[in-house]
Design a protein around this motif. Structure first.
Motif, PDB file in Angstrom:
ATOM      1  N   LEU A 240      -2.050  19.870  12.261  1.00 12.65           N
ATOM      2  CA  LEU A 240      -2.293  18.580  11.353  1.00 12.65           C
ATOM      3  C   LEU A 240      -0.757  18.135  11.350  1.00 12.65           C
ATOM      4  N   GLU A 241       0.354  18.716  11.332  1.00 10.99           N
ATOM      5  CA  GLU A 241       1.493  18.158  11.188  1.00 10.99           C
ATOM      6  C   GLU A 241       1.787  17.694  12.582  1.00 10.99           C
ATOM      7  N   VAL A 242       1.627  18.262  13.769  1.00 11.00           N
ATOM      8  CA  VAL A 242       1.932  17.914  15.134  1.00 11.00           C
ATOM      9  C   VAL A 242       1.035  16.701  15.234  1.00 11.00           C
ATOM     10  N   HIS A 243      -0.096  16.328  15.004  1.00 14.75           N
ATOM     11  CA  HIS A 243      -0.869  15.368  15.261  1.00 14.75           C
ATOM     12  C   HIS A 243      -0.366  14.147  14.252  1.00 14.75           C
ATOM     13  N   ALA A 244       0.001  14.241  12.861  1.00 21.67           N
ATOM     14  CA  ALA A 244       0.524  13.130  12.320  1.00 21.67           C
ATOM     15  C   ALA A 244       1.827  12.720  13.024  1.00 21.67           C
ATOM     16  N   ALA A 245       2.654  13.515  13.447  1.00 22.27           N
ATOM     17  CA  ALA A 245       3.810  13.158  14.443  1.00 22.27           C
ATOM     18  C   ALA A 245       3.412  12.427  15.546  1.00 22.27           C
ATOM     19  N   ARG A 246       2.582  13.003  16.060  1.00 23.17           N
ATOM     20  CA  ARG A 246       1.985  12.096  17.531  1.00 23.17           C
ATOM     21  C   ARG A 246       1.346  10.672  17.074  1.00 23.17           C
ATOM     22  N   SER A 247       0.631  10.770  16.278  1.00 21.56           N
ATOM     23  CA  SER A 247       0.084   9.252  15.723  1.00 21.56           C
ATOM     24  C   SER A 247       1.251   8.330  15.332  1.00 21.56           C
ATOM     25  N   ARG A 248       2.208   8.747  14.632  1.00 27.57           N
ATOM     26  CA  ARG A 248       3.367   7.848  14.174  1.00 27.57           C
ATOM     27  C   ARG A 248       4.201   7.529  15.263  1.00 27.57           C
ATOM     28  N   ALA A 249       4.179   8.244  16.303  1.00 24.43           N
ATOM     29  CA  ALA A 249       4.947   8.026  17.585  1.00 24.43           C
ATOM     30  C   ALA A 249       4.285   7.115  18.477  1.00 24.43           C
ATOM     31  N   LEU A 250       2.673   7.100  18.319  1.00 20.40           N
ATOM     32  CA  LEU A 250       2.143   6.211  19.006  1.00 20.40           C
ATOM     33  C   LEU A 250       2.031   4.746  18.245  1.00 20.40           C
ATOM     34  N   LEU A 251       2.110   4.753  16.958  1.00 19.31           N
ATOM     35  CA  LEU A 251       2.043   3.584  16.415  1.00 19.31           C
ATOM     36  C   LEU A 251       3.670   2.947  16.366  1.00 19.31           C
ATOM     37  N   LEU A 252       4.645   3.778  16.325  1.00 15.23           N
ATOM     38  CA  LEU A 252       5.956   3.143  16.526  1.00 15.23           C
ATOM     39  C   LEU A 252       6.222   2.400  17.859  1.00 15.23           C
ATOM     40  N   ASP A 253       5.640   3.061  18.934  1.00 15.65           N
ATOM     41  CA  ASP A 253       5.586   2.580  20.209  1.00 15.65           C
ATOM     42  C   ASP A 253       5.085   1.344  20.365  1.00 15.65           C
ATOM     43  N   PHE A 254       3.853   1.178  19.733  1.00 16.74           N
ATOM     44  CA  PHE A 254       3.043   0.215  19.911  1.00 16.74           C
ATOM     45  C   PHE A 254       3.370  -1.074  19.007  1.00 16.74           C
ATOM     46  N   VAL A 255       3.992  -0.796  17.939  1.00 15.88           N
ATOM     47  CA  VAL A 255       4.728  -1.834  16.925  1.00 15.88           C
ATOM     48  C   VAL A 255       6.114  -2.496  17.789  1.00 15.88           C
TER      49      VAL A 255
ATOM     50  N   VAL B 298      13.012  -8.875  10.190  1.00 15.89           N
ATOM     51  CA  VAL B 298      12.772  -8.135   8.787  1.00 15.89           C
ATOM     52  C   VAL B 298      11.474  -7.523   8.574  1.00 15.89           C
ATOM     53  N   LEU B 299      10.430  -8.300   9.391  1.00 18.41           N
ATOM     54  CA  LEU B 299       8.803  -7.875   9.447  1.00 18.41           C
ATOM     55  C   LEU B 299       8.985  -6.637  10.290  1.00 18.41           C
ATOM     56  N   ASP B 300       9.613  -6.687  11.525  1.00 20.89           N
ATOM     57  CA  ASP B 300       9.370  -5.407  12.288  1.00 20.89           C
ATOM     58  C   ASP B 300      10.061  -4.118  11.602  1.00 20.89           C
ATOM     59  N   ALA B 301      11.183  -4.374  11.034  1.00 21.78           N
ATOM     60  CA  ALA B 301      11.849  -3.265  10.038  1.00 21.78           C
ATOM     61  C   ALA B 301      10.984  -2.953   8.978  1.00 21.78           C
ATOM     62  N   ALA B 302      10.417  -3.692   8.146  1.00 20.72           N
ATOM     63  CA  ALA B 302       9.447  -3.410   7.343  1.00 20.72           C
ATOM     64  C   ALA B 302       8.274  -2.394   7.900  1.00 20.72           C
ATOM     65  N   VAL B 303       7.678  -2.768   9.062  1.00 20.64           N
ATOM     66  CA  VAL B 303       6.666  -2.142   9.559  1.00 20.64           C
ATOM     67  C   VAL B 303       7.134  -0.732   9.863  1.00 20.64           C
ATOM     68  N   VAL B 304       8.307  -0.759  10.842  1.00 20.22           N
ATOM     69  CA  VAL B 304       8.515   0.568  11.046  1.00 20.22           C
ATOM     70  C   VAL B 304       8.825   1.650   9.821  1.00 20.22           C
TER      71      VAL B 304
ATOM     72  N   LEU C 187       2.774 -10.324   6.871  1.00 19.30           N
ATOM     73  CA  LEU C 187       3.250  -8.959   7.257  1.00 19.30           C
ATOM     74  C   LEU C 187       1.817  -8.266   7.206  1.00 19.30           C
ATOM     75  N   GLY C 188       1.105  -8.535   6.194  1.00 18.26           N
ATOM     76  CA  GLY C 188      -0.158  -8.003   5.924  1.00 18.26           C
ATOM     77  C   GLY C 188      -1.246  -8.541   6.964  1.00 18.26           C
ATOM     78  N   ASP C 189      -1.046  -9.802   7.301  1.00 16.64           N
ATOM     79  CA  ASP C 189      -2.139 -10.610   8.118  1.00 16.64           C
ATOM     80  C   ASP C 189      -1.724  -9.818   9.686  1.00 16.64           C
ATOM     81  N   LEU C 190      -0.512  -9.855   9.752  1.00 16.21           N
ATOM     82  CA  LEU C 190      -0.162  -9.229  11.085  1.00 16.21           C
ATOM     83  C   LEU C 190      -0.610  -7.964  11.283  1.00 16.21           C
TER      84      LEU C 190
END
Length: 362
Positions: free
Chosen positions: A35-50, A65-71, A155-158
């Protein structure tokens, strides 16, 4: 890594890399780490996509500032939504990087929902996206408060736009994406409109009829992702139905637990919750009269606020509300375990992981 790249393995020291090789004993031992490993993998995939989308979309003045807020929000997330969806996928399919990306897209829906809530109801003491954006704008624009609020809406719409893109571009074939798309759209609507229901119930006087409605506020965030992942995997309708039933019970238990944990804050702020609604449900005539005399929001002066909290604590104690809530949680977690028990073909890993999530609520 994709669904066709499977490798069995099971040693004394290392968990297997795929579902192949996961026995019930292996899963019981390694699922918490998974569960911990998968959460880290999902987070990495999201950060790469963003990061990739930020280069394409965030080119306007002040957009960084929008980018920083999402990250920042992604970095703090526990990835619960995407994990639940991926467990739905694992109910039928092996591990898949493309499926991990498709289910991680749901985190952007959750983030959009949280941003909407923040604009009108801050539940914690965290600075929040709006506050961070306002601070950033103070030395840059004439009306930083207006910028902060408006930029938060943007940001919410984005996040909603990016969620759809990440889901569609995850790399799964259309034969899997198409059947799951209606559930994705429904989940997007449920998560967004759910905030309206949450706001509506948050400031009402307690009543018997609100107790069930309050409990169900936790359902879409759990049952929806599970059903989405199962649909994405193409599992049978009967399996999807049982997983949804499991998700409903788990979502209700999580909501009840969350409201118990948050009770002191809710009392201070005069906010409706499942705990308060349950107290009203079991109050006798005298307590109902006393509750009806209490204001929706505690008075501003500290002394009167403390009196208001003491009155509510007396009502909660008299009605044995906490014990009743604990019983409700136990009942719903028992239903989760029952649902898992009637799925004999459910692979060991998602079975063990869902049991762990239920145990954590307990």
């Amino acid at each position: 890594m994709d669904g066709s790249d499977e490798r069995a393995g099971d040693s004394q020291d290392d968990p297997p890399d795929r579902q192949v090789g996961w026995t019930r004993e292996t899963a019981a031992r390694w699922a918490p780490e998974w569960l911990e490993v998968h959460a880290a993998r999902s987070r990495a995939l999201l950060l790469d996509f963003v990061s990739q989308r930020a280069e394409d979309h965030l080119t306007a003045p002040g957009a960084t500032v929008l980018d920083a807020a999402v990250v920042g929000a992604i970095s703090k997330s526990d990835m619960a939504t995407s994990t639940l969806a991926y467990l739905g996928w694992l109910s039928t399919r092996p591990e898949s990087q493309a499926a991990a990306a498709a289910t991680a897209a749901l985190e952007l829906l959750t983030l959009a929902s949280a941003i909407q809530r923040e604009l009108s109801d801050r539940r914690t003491g965290d600075p929040g996206v709006q506050v961070e954006m306002t601070r950033w704008a103070r030395s840059r624009v004439e009306r930083p408060g207006t910028f902060g609020r408006s930029a938060t809406v943007v940001l919410g719409d984005l996040c909603l736009v990016w969620a759809n893109q990440m889901f569609e571009e995850a790399g799964l074939p259309a034969a899997l994406i198409d059947p799951a798309r209606p559930i994705f759209e429904q989940l997007r609507a449920d998560l967004v409109l759910g905030q309206l229901r949450d706001l509506y119930f948050s400031d009402l006087q307690p009543s018997v009829t609100l107790a069930a409605d309050q409990i169900d506020l936790g359902v879409p965030a759990v049952a929806g992702p599970l059903q989405f992942g199962a649909s994405l995997a193409g599992c049978t309708p009967s399996t999807r139905d049982v997983l949804r039933q499991c998700g409903v019970a788990l979502g209700q238990a999580m909501r009840l637990r969350s409201d118990l944990v948050r009770l002191p804050e809710d009392l201070r702020r005069g906010r409706m919750s499942t705990t308060i609604a349950t107290a009203f449900e079991y109050a006798d005539a005298e307590l109902v009269r006393r509750i009806s005399c209490l204001p929706v929001t505690p008075l501003v002066r500290a002394g009167e606020r403390e009196l208001w909290i003491r009155q509510w604590n007396h009502i909660l104690e008299t009605t044995e509300t906490v014990a009743r809530i604990e019983t409700l949680i136990a009942d719903r977690l028992q239903e989760v375990r029952f649902c898992l028990g009637v799925l004999p073909d459910l692979p060991a890993l998602p079975r063990a992981a869902l049991h762990i999530l239920a145990d954590r609520v307990a």
